[in-house]
Design a protein around this motif. Structure first.
Motif, PDB file in Angstrom:
ATOM      1  N   UNK A 106      -4.686  -0.263  11.466  1.00  0.00           N
ATOM      2  CA  UNK A 106      -5.413   0.587  12.409  1.00  0.00           C
ATOM      3  C   UNK A 106      -6.160   1.698  11.676  1.00  0.00           C
ATOM      4  N   UNK A 107      -7.233   2.135  12.285  1.00  0.00           N
ATOM      5  CA  UNK A 107      -8.017   3.239  11.737  1.00  0.00           C
ATOM      6  C   UNK A 107      -7.887   4.440  12.656  1.00  0.00           C
ATOM      7  N   UNK A 108      -7.556   5.583  12.060  1.00  0.00           N
ATOM      8  CA  UNK A 108      -7.389   6.802  12.834  1.00  0.00           C
ATOM      9  C   UNK A 108      -8.397   7.847  12.362  1.00  0.00           C
ATOM     10  N   UNK A 109      -8.667   8.799  13.233  1.00  0.00           N
ATOM     11  CA  UNK A 109      -9.567   9.891  12.880  1.00  0.00           C
ATOM     12  C   UNK A 109      -9.049  10.601  11.632  1.00  0.00           C
ATOM     13  N   UNK A 110      -9.925  10.775  10.651  1.00  0.00           N
ATOM     14  CA  UNK A 110      -9.501  11.327   9.361  1.00  0.00           C
ATOM     15  C   UNK A 110      -8.915  12.722   9.501  1.00  0.00           C
TER      16      UNK A 110
END
Length: 361
Positions: free
Chosen positions: A92-96
Motif C-alpha cells: 500500500x501507498x500512504x501519504x508521505x
C-alpha cells in the motif's frame, strides 16, 4: 454488500465483497464512530491497528489512516508486528507526510552501515567492564544474529575483516596479560599496576570469554578457519602457558576446547597441516588443564569436548595420531579423570596397521 437471510438463526448475515478480513473491516467501521480514536486503538493493540490501517487504506478512510499511523508510530512493536507493517507498506501507498515517522522506524540501513553497526556492537561488548552486562549484551547480539530472528537479514552482513580485527585486539590483550604475569611481582611500577587493575584471573577470563564468543559467531557465519590459523600460531601463549598459574592458564584451553569441538563436529574444515599445527601446540595444554575445565566449566560440555577432541585427532596423519595417543595414554594412566577420556577414539586408531607398516620397513 448484500444481506442474506440466515434460516437457522432467523437473522441476517452481511457479506462484504472483496474483503478478506471481515473482523478488520468491522473494526474500521467501528472506528468511524469513535469520538476518541486514540483510546480505541490503544485498547485494540498494534496488530488490530495494522489490520484496520489496511482496510482504511482500501476504502479511503482518511481519518482512520491518520489515526492508525499516529498510534502505530507512537508505540513499540514486536518482531511479528514489524513484519506485518513491512508487508503492508510494500503493498500500500500512504501519504508521505503521514507515514514518514513510521517509515523511519522501518527502513533498512544500507548493508555497509549494517556491517559497521554490527561491528560496533560487538566491539562494545568485548570492551565492556561489567561482567553481568557483558553477558546480557552477548545474549542480545546472539539473538540479533540468530538465523531465526526477523532482524537477521539486516544484521547478517557481518564484516569479516572487522570481526578479525576485534579478535586480534582481544588476543593481543591476552598475550599482554600473560607477559605481565611472567614479570617479577615486585617494584613500584608493578605494585601500581596491580593496585589499579582488576585481578589477573578476572582479566584473563574476560578475554578468554570474548574470544570464545567471537569464535562462536565466526563458526555460525562460516568464517572461522582464519581463527584456527590465529590460534594455532600462538607460540608465545603456548610457551607462557607452561609457566603460568593453573588458576587462570586453563582459560587458554577453554578457547582451544571451542576450536577442538568445532573441528570434531565438522563445523570448521581446515587443511591437514593446520590441524596438525593446532594439535602440536594445544593438545598438551588441554591434557594439563582438563581437570580445571571440568571444575570450572562455565557452560563447557566436557563430554562433547572429549568426543570432539578424539574425532579431530583421528583426522590427523597416522604417525601424528600415534604420537598424540601415546602422550594421552601416559597422561590418562597417571591422572585418570583429570585427563580427557579418549578411549572411544583410541578404539578406532588402527594400531595393528601401523605396527605392520613398521615391521615392513
Amino acid at each position: 454488500m448484500a444481506p442474506e437471510p440466515n434460516a437457522a438463526a432467523g437473522a441476517r448475515r452481511i457479506e462484504v465483497d472483496g474483503v478478506d478480513n471481515v473482523a478488520a473491516f468491522r473494526d474500521a467501521v467501528e472506528l468511524m464512530f469513535q469520538a476518541d480514536a486514540p483510546r480505541w486503538l490503544a485498547k485494540a493493540g498494534v496488530s488490530r491497528a495494522i489490520a484496520v490501517l489496511e482496510v482504511a487504506s482500501s476504502i479511503m478512510f482518511d481519518k482512520g489512516i491518520r489515526s492508525c499511523l499516529e498510534y502505530i508510530e507512537a508505540v513499540p512493536w514486536n518482531e511479528n508486528e514489524e513484519e506485518k507493517l513491512k508487508h503492508l507498506f510494500a503493498r500500500c501507498t500512504f501519504d508521505e507526510a503521514l507515514s514518514k515517522d513510521v517509515l523511519a522506524r522501518l527502513q533498512t540501513q544500507p548493508s555497509s552501515s549494517s556491517e559497521d553497526l554490527t561491528g560496533q556492537l560487538i566491539q562494545s561488548v568485548t570492551s565492556s567492564t561489567n561482567n553481568s552486562a557483558r553477558k546480557d549484551m552477548q545474549s542480545l547480539i546472539n539473538g540479533l544474529l540468530s538465523k531465526s530472528s526477523v532482524y537477521q537479514k539486516d544484521l547478517s552482513g557481518l564484516n569479516k575483516r572487522s570481526l578479525y580485527q576485534i579478535c586480534c585486539s582481544c588476543l593481543n590483550l591476552l598475550v599482554e596479560l600473560f607477559k605481565q604475569d611472567s614479570e617479577p611481582k615486585c617494584g613500584t611500577d608493578q605494585a601500581l599496576k596491580i593496585r589499579h587493575n582488576k585481578p589477573m584471573i578476572e582479566r584473563v577470563s574476560k578475554q578468554s570469554e570474548n574470544l570464545s564468543w567471537l569464535f562462536e559467531i565466526l563458526v555460525n557465519n562460516d568464517m572461522a578457519e582464519n581463527f584456527v590459523v590465529l590460534w594455532a600460531g600462538q607460540d608465545d601463549l603456548i610457551r607462557m602457558h607452561e609457566q603460568a598459574s593453573p588458576m587462570f592458564r586453563y582459560e587458554l584451553s577453554r578457547i582451544s576446547a571451542g576450536v577442538f569441538i568445532a573441528l570434531g563436529q565438522g563445523k570448521v574444515q581446515c587443511p591437514s597441516d593446520l590441524r596438525s599445527q593446532l594439535f602440536r601446540g594445544w593438545f598438551t595444554p588441554m591434557l594439563t588443564d582438563f581437570g580445571w575445565l571440568q571444575r570450572c566449566s562455565k557452560g563447557l560440555d566436557a563430554r562433547a569436548l572429549e568426543d570432539s577432541l578424539g574425532q579431530a585427532l583421528l583426522t590427523l596423519p597416522l604417525r601424528e595420531q600415534q604420537s598424540l595417543f601415546e602422550e594421552w595414554f601416559q597422561c590418562f594412566a597417571s591422572r585418570g579423570a583429570e585427563c580427557p577420556n579418549l578411549s572411544r577414539a583410541f578404539q578406532f586408531f588402527p594400531v595393528y596397521a601401523l605396527l605392520d607398516s613398521q615391521s615392513q620397513q
